[in-house]
Design an enzyme around this catalytic site. Structure first.
Site, PDB file in Angstrom:
ATOM      1  N   ARG A   1       0.814  -1.212   0.000  1.00 41.74           N
ATOM      2  CA  ARG A   1       0.000   0.000   0.000  1.00 41.74           C
ATOM      3  C   ARG A   1       0.854   1.270   0.000  1.00 41.74           C
ATOM      4  O   ARG A   1       0.697   2.143  -0.849  1.00 41.74           O
ATOM      5  CB  ARG A   1      -0.904  -0.029   1.239  1.00 41.74           C
ATOM      6  CG  ARG A   1      -1.821   1.165   1.383  1.00 41.74           C
ATOM      7  CD  ARG A   1      -2.533   1.083   2.713  1.00 41.74           C
ATOM      8  NE  ARG A   1      -3.405  -0.077   2.767  1.00 41.74           N
ATOM      9  CZ  ARG A   1      -4.730  -0.015   2.945  1.00 41.74           C
ATOM     10  NH1 ARG A   1      -5.308   1.148   3.085  1.00 41.74           N
ATOM     11  NH2 ARG A   1      -5.448  -1.103   3.001  1.00 41.74           N
ATOM     12  N   THR A   2       1.767   1.352   0.950  1.00 43.46           N
ATOM     13  CA  THR A   2       2.577   2.566   1.044  1.00 43.46           C
ATOM     14  C   THR A   2       3.489   2.711  -0.177  1.00 43.46           C
ATOM     15  O   THR A   2       3.627   3.793  -0.744  1.00 43.46           O
ATOM     16  CB  THR A   2       3.419   2.542   2.335  1.00 43.46           C
ATOM     17  OG1 THR A   2       2.535   2.401   3.433  1.00 43.46           O
ATOM     18  CG2 THR A   2       4.223   3.814   2.504  1.00 43.46           C
TER      19      THR A   2
ATOM     20  N   LYS B   1      23.793  -6.254   8.090  1.00 48.50           N
ATOM     21  CA  LYS B   1      24.980  -5.546   8.581  1.00 48.50           C
ATOM     22  C   LYS B   1      25.090  -4.186   7.917  1.00 48.50           C
ATOM     23  O   LYS B   1      24.797  -4.024   6.738  1.00 48.50           O
ATOM     24  CB  LYS B   1      26.243  -6.360   8.293  1.00 48.50           C
ATOM     25  CG  LYS B   1      26.374  -7.578   9.175  1.00 48.50           C
ATOM     26  CD  LYS B   1      26.610  -7.169  10.624  1.00 48.50           C
ATOM     27  CE  LYS B   1      26.569  -8.380  11.538  1.00 48.50           C
ATOM     28  NZ  LYS B   1      26.538  -7.992  12.949  1.00 48.50           N
TER      29      LYS B   1
ATOM     30  N   ARG C   1      11.761   2.528   3.673  1.00 49.10           N
ATOM     31  CA  ARG C   1      11.012   1.884   4.760  1.00 49.10           C
ATOM     32  C   ARG C   1      11.899   0.802   5.355  1.00 49.10           C
ATOM     33  O   ARG C   1      12.552   0.044   4.632  1.00 49.10           O
ATOM     34  CB  ARG C   1       9.717   1.259   4.270  1.00 49.10           C
ATOM     35  CG  ARG C   1       9.103   0.353   5.343  1.00 49.10           C
ATOM     36  CD  ARG C   1       7.705  -0.041   5.063  1.00 49.10           C
ATOM     37  NE  ARG C   1       6.805   1.061   5.373  1.00 49.10           N
ATOM     38  CZ  ARG C   1       5.498   0.901   5.619  1.00 49.10           C
ATOM     39  NH1 ARG C   1       4.963  -0.299   5.606  1.00 49.10           N
ATOM     40  NH2 ARG C   1       4.747   1.931   5.878  1.00 49.10           N
TER      41      ARG C   1
ATOM     42  N   HIS D   1       6.502   7.843  10.821  1.00 45.95           N
ATOM     43  CA  HIS D   1       5.926   7.640   9.494  1.00 45.95           C
ATOM     44  C   HIS D   1       5.354   9.000   9.105  1.00 45.95           C
ATOM     45  O   HIS D   1       4.144   9.216   9.092  1.00 45.95           O
ATOM     46  CB  HIS D   1       4.849   6.560   9.568  1.00 45.95           C
ATOM     47  CG  HIS D   1       4.455   6.008   8.234  1.00 45.95           C
ATOM     48  ND1 HIS D   1       4.854   6.568   7.034  1.00 45.95           N
ATOM     49  CD2 HIS D   1       3.694   4.935   7.907  1.00 45.95           C
ATOM     50  CE1 HIS D   1       4.357   5.856   6.031  1.00 45.95           C
ATOM     51  NE2 HIS D   1       3.649   4.860   6.536  1.00 45.95           N
TER      52      HIS D   1
END
Lengths: 326, 427
Positions: free
Chosen positions: A67-68, A95, A117, A147
């Protein structure tokens, strides 16, 4: 530490958008006003404006989110930018060195912006601290931290229904413990002058010291919803509904789920919001989610305009020796 | 090698000395104070005028990364850094790779330290096999064959309280001190910062105060029941200190150290996810910092340790929670401790006792004192010299310190290990 420092360039222009915290009210208002200009782009026959033509934006998603990612992709394409979607399993970049290696490789491809994200709080800050000066970062959600574009689309939606932030009572209900959305909403609402922000939920889902972020905490949902203008329901992630946080979905719904009966405690013209996806019958009942006071689908539409606004404001800044396009 | 340390201010808390005294060293020992022995002819004279002469520092808690993580640091590199910081004895935890649960690993560490020759290294043996908290280690053999001076389960939890009780009883059987990291792993719950206003704002998983205080309460009950001598390592909460102070009032044989960085930094220093401040236990509140300082002042906290954990640069290059916790701290232990005296938390003599005689007493070793007949482990420093903690001049392989750029006062000029020079400034 002033948290806006890393987000602005030496001229004070927005360079990264990592968190709402630290931004001035004027900056947020500028984004909201810009978004108003983009709201009709989606209704045009040619759903594009040429503001970011020639820019390359990379959606860098270390945590999956259809969705995002889709709304960011649509927003970038409507601004005529070239978009690259990169989904990375965190296991392959657990890492720092491999994460930085990958960033430097993308930098070498002359990208202009990373939309990031990540499951870890602070990941967007970390990346912003290590990218080349010409690259901007937009935080599309980092751990439990922030967010900011979701919060901006939420306040944008609120403003369209209730233009005077200084006369509002807003309730945020549910799993604030794990919610990056809620943290950003709190900062945005406080910055825009909302006099009373309420956090409502069981003790197990309210983080300690939340009051210090400028909210009033209520464990009793009925008390908390009384006379509010806006009800923002948060998603309750089913995987977190174990014995250590909540006994059952049923009990949660009975105690905190938004029903017509509980909504009646709010002001008659209160709006109901939810960042989605909705768990119907867990945090909200369908008749409320689909009811006349719900603005949930509007939030989705507004999300594209707001993300267009953030991208254009960030990439529209004027780096030294180079004229911005927007 | 015969050395005459001349004209310095000798502070030796164990012997109650604080004044201008000459020190005469021969065959690795202090042979006289003030008056040279008959026929003494020095091979080297160290002019310590305007400097302070103290016993070599004894550090209760340092990781040297060898064996197992030589890409981060080695025994040679870190003992050299210790010498630069005036430390002559280091106590290492058993969580090396392989773990110190057999005498061979302990012997290897002692051997490598002797080869390097910069500092003495003493070892803690594993309390349980592989630190897994299931089976008791062969503690008597670790002590007899491996030279381990105490036992610990390092940072690993002992979830089974019956095994924990048995382990404490068994250690008590051999009069071994147990070094304890007080932490309830369920309450810590994979957190990476103090559970408080900062972790809430940053969305970092929090480690509540109760993760330490609950464990302290449980541990004290088991210590009381088993009669073992115990040492609580790097405590971080004011409430923990209060609980242990009460237990000591009731004559429980427990001691405490605190990491030097906990006396200067708080949760606020995390700022915007500063991974240099990612430590376990986490940086706590101002109230805790004040409580730890008060505990030092009252004598409840016996010692200050470095809690040295050198890392390679990559270990700190990641989002906060994914970075490796720990600070490289050998070279800042002395100046940070001296600063406590400057801030009137302790007298200078008391501060020096916390990094010399007191840790030596906890470990049950010779050291931390400079009386006639004592081993000549000596640190000489200029109390006025100011220096800046700098990435390029730290001797440790680990440059991971939040004190980079801090101005320190008090710089080591000479370190002697059993009468041999192992560090001299500007050489």
């Amino acid at each position: 530490m002033k948290r806006q420092d890393i987000q602005c360039d030496s001229q004070g222009q927005l360079r990264h958008f990592l968190t709402i915290e630290g931004h001035k009210r004027e900056t947020l208002t500028q984004i909201l006003d810009t978004a108003e200009n983009f709201i009709t782009v989606g209704n045009q026959p040619v759903k594009k404006v040429p503001l970011l033509r020639g820019k390359t934006i990379v959606n860098l998603f270390f945590e999956s989110s259809t969705r995002t990612r889709t709304t960011f992709e649509l927003a970038a394409k409507r601004l005529s930018a070239d978009v690259l979607n990169v989904n990375i399993s965190t296991s392959s970049t657990s890492k720092g060195e491999s994460l930085l290696d990958m960033l430097h490789n993308l930098e070498a491809m002359h990208c202009d912006m990373f939309v990031v994200r990540h499951e870890q709080s602070g990941a967007a800050h970390f990346i912003a601290q290590h990218v080349a000066p010409h690259i901007s970062i937009i935080n599309a959600g980092d751990g439990r931290h922030a967010h900011p574009t979701q919060a901006m689309l939420d306040v944008f939606t609120i403003r369209r229904h209730k233009p005077d932030f200084t006369a509002l009572r807003v309730a945020i209900v549910g799993d604030l413990m794990h919610s990056r959305v809620a943290r950003s909403q709190i900062h945005a609402l406080n910055t825009l002058g909302v006099p009373e922000v309420r956090a409502i939920g069981p003790c197990t889902l309210i983080p300690p010291y939340l009051q210090q972020m400028g909210v009033h905490v209520y464990n009793d949902v009925r008390e908390g919803l009384k006379d509010v203008d806006v009800v923002i329901m948060l998603r309750l992630q089913r995987e977190r509904m174990d014995g250590a946080l909540l006994p059952s979905e049923l009990e949660y719904f009975q105690t905190y789920g938004l029903t017509q009966e509980k909504l009646a405690l709010a002001k008659p013209d209160a709006i109901v919001m939810h960042p989605g996806p909705i768990n119907r019958g867990v945090e909200i009942e369908s008749s409320v989610a689909d009811g006349p006071q719900s603005v949930i689908l509007e939030q989705v539409s507004n999300g594209i305009a707001v993300r267009m606004a953030v991208m254009s404001v960030v990439l529209g800044r004027k780096p030294s020796g180079e004229e911005g396009e927007a | 090698m015969r050395i005459h340390i001349k004209g310095g201010r000798l502070i030796d808390p164990a012997n109650g000395l604080d004044g201008r005294h000459d020190l005469y060293i021969a065959d690795g020992q202090v042979v006289a104070i003030d008056q040279a022995p008959d026929g003494f002819s020095a091979d080297q004279v160290i002019d310590a005028t305007d400097q302070i002469v103290i016993p070599g520092l004894v550090d209760l808690n340092a990781r040297l990364r060898e064996p197992g993580q030589e890409h981060k640091a080695t025994i040679a590199s870190e003992t050299r850094a210790a010498a630069a910081g005036g430390i002559t004895t280091l106590c290492v935890q058993p969580d090396t790779d392989p773990i110190i649960d057999t005498p061979a690993v302990s012997e290897l560490i002692h051997h490598r330290a002797r080869q390097a020759g910069y500092a003495r290294v003493v070892t803690l043996g594993a309390l349980t096999v592989q630190l897994q908290g299931e089976h008791l280690s062969e503690m008597e053999e670790l002590m007899r064959e491996g030279g381990c001076i105490a036992v610990s389960n390092a940072l690993q939890p002992l979830n089974n309280t019956l095994v924990y009780r048995r382990a404490l009883e068994y250690a008590a059987n051999f009069n071994l001190t147990v070094f304890i990291y007080a932490n309830d792993p369920w309450l810590s719950n994979k957190g990476c910062a103090h559970e408080g206003a900062i972790s809430t704002r940053l969305g970092l998983p929090g480690i509540p105060e109760s993760a330490e205080t609950v464990a302290v309460a449980r541990d004290l009950m088991l210590i009381e029941q088993t009669g073992v001598r115990a040492h609580f390592m790097h405590l971080s909460c004011a409430q923990s200190i209060q609980k242990i102070a009460r237990a000591r009032h009731d004559n429980l044989p427990v001691s405490i150290d605190v990491a030097a960085h906990q006396l200067y930094l708080t949760e606020m220093d995390i700022g915007d996810f500063n991974s240099a401040c990612h430590v376990i236990p986490p940086l706590r509140t101002q109230r805790d910092k004040d409580g730890l300082r008060a505990g030092l002042g009252s004598g409840t906290i016996n010692a200050i340790s470095s809690c040295h954990q050198p890392h390679d640069a990559d270990a700190k290059l990641a989002p906060f929670c994914e970075t490796d916790p720990g600070i490289s701290a050998l070279e800042t232990l002395l100046p940070l401790t001296l600063r406590l005296a400057g801030e009137k938390v302790l007298s200078l003599s008391e501060a020096i006792a916390r990094i010399t005689s007191e840790p030596a007493r906890i470990l049950g070793i010779d050291g931390g004192r400079l009386g006639v007949g004592d081993r000549a482990d000596v640190c000489i420093f200029d109390p006025q010299e100011r220096w800046t903690v700098d990435y390029n001049t730290l001797a440790s392989c680990g440059k991971n310190t939040p004190f980079l750029g801090w101005e320190m006062q008090g710089r080591v000029s000479h370190t002697l290990l059993a009468g041999q020079s192992v560090y001299q400034v500007n050489l």
